[in-house]
Design a protein around this motif. Sequence first.
Motif, short mmCIF file in Angstrom:
data_model
loop_
_atom_site.label_atom_id
_atom_site.label_comp_id
_atom_site.label_asym_id
_atom_site.label_seq_id
_atom_site.Cartn_x
_atom_site.Cartn_y
_atom_site.Cartn_z
N UNK A 75 0.67 -1.01 -0.22
CA UNK A 75 -0.01 0.24 -0.11
C UNK A 75 1.15 1.07 -0.15
N UNK A 76 0.34 2.13 -0.93
CA UNK A 76 0.90 3.75 -1.10
C UNK A 76 0.11 4.44 -0.50
N UNK A 77 0.33 5.09 0.88
CA UNK A 77 -0.66 6.43 1.30
C UNK A 77 0.00 7.66 0.72
N UNK A 130 6.32 2.58 1.76
CA UNK A 130 5.46 1.54 1.37
C UNK A 130 4.75 1.02 2.96
N UNK A 131 3.53 0.89 2.87
CA UNK A 131 2.56 -0.45 4.52
C UNK A 131 2.29 -1.19 3.83
N UNK A 132 1.74 -1.99 4.82
CA UNK A 132 0.99 -2.70 5.04
C UNK A 132 -0.14 -2.73 5.94
N UNK A 133 -1.31 -3.53 5.23
CA UNK A 133 -2.15 -2.24 6.26
C UNK A 133 -2.89 -3.34 7.07
N UNK A 134 -2.05 -4.62 7.53
CA UNK A 134 -2.74 -5.65 7.82
C UNK A 134 -1.48 -5.75 9.38
N UNK A 139 6.47 -2.32 7.62
CA UNK A 139 6.82 -0.35 6.30
C UNK A 139 8.28 -0.42 5.97
N UNK A 140 8.27 0.84 5.14
CA UNK A 140 9.33 0.59 3.89
C UNK A 140 9.71 1.84 2.83
N UNK A 141 10.48 2.14 2.33
CA UNK A 141 10.94 3.60 1.40
C UNK A 141 11.28 3.10 0.24
N UNK A 142 10.48 3.57 -0.51
CA UNK A 142 11.12 3.69 -1.99
C UNK A 142 11.57 4.29 -2.70
N UNK A 143 13.11 5.09 -3.04
CA UNK A 143 13.31 5.80 -3.61
C UNK A 143 12.98 5.88 -4.80
#
Length: 344
Positions: A75-77, A130-134, A139-143
Amino acid sequence: MNVRKSIRCQLILTSLLVLAVLLPVQAQQDWHARVGGQSADMSKQAVAFLPNEIWIHAGDSITWTFGSGDIHTVTFLTVGQVYPFDQSNGCPPITPSGLPFDGSSCVSSAPLTLGQTYQVIFPQAGNYEIVCLVHGQMFGTIHVLDPDLPLPHDQAFYDDEAKEQLKALLEDADRHQHHAEYQHSIGDMFSAKVSSHTKSVTAGVGEIAATAGGQQSFSLVRFISGTVTIHASDTVEWTNLDPEIGHTITFGTVPQDLIDPSCSPNCVVSTDPDGALHATITTTLQDVHSGLIAALLEDEPGVPQAPVSPPTRFRITFTTPGTYPYVCAFHDNLGMDGTVIVLP
Ligand SMILES: [Cu+2]
């Protein structure tokens, strides 16, 4: 002549169109990463984006492959968007695989499991979480860099990093099992103060780790020493020691509502003075459900103080001899179950 001219024009136009479509495609790269991982028996779960930090070029895409029986989302919010409560409905809603994310509107997979994939295209430079809704602490980061800037790593590097992070998280498991047994005996000691007729079961254990890109966690998705033998009128107490994953203690039919406690027929789930939920089972025919039992959430700056919730402990007093199997309604599929044997 006119017909020929028009055909020639069409050919040129078509060639230009083909070129226009082909050129950016050739410049793009589809990167690969994993979501979640597990041990062969599914008891040990890596609750993580693997790896959880990736550098790519604008125009590139990433395809995530899900690697665990436990569900996750990609998920990307958008910045400022509130993390949604309903994990099953995307950001909402669920968006199809292969859409672009440039920070202006959210994208989210459904909760996915082992072998499924989800792709996101990143047309615009920026740093995106980037997150997980569960799992709130996954979470992590995309550069995403301009295409003319060099990238620090290649796909082979991320493949190795994903393997190493998975191994590191799962290997923590052994340490945790010893830790869990230790906790279990301490739990018994504390419970003994409450009642000399209380047995404790640890309902899951976990630990959160951090990288520069975000957080990952390890979860042992098991009732530790989950088969207990007691005498009639004794109480069993379940405690969740996992900072990331909630569990349930469920006897009989699994109810529709997994979050709230329930008990039927002719029984209630009440709250003990210390906040623990408590039910009394008088027959093997009763359906008893703890609802969500989870470790307390951390306080966050700017967020009002919450009540001490959700319940972290569940107790059942058994009045009648018999064999009482139970499961975690969320993780039954991973083999999270146990049995209470009640002797006269
Ligand atoms: Cu569970």
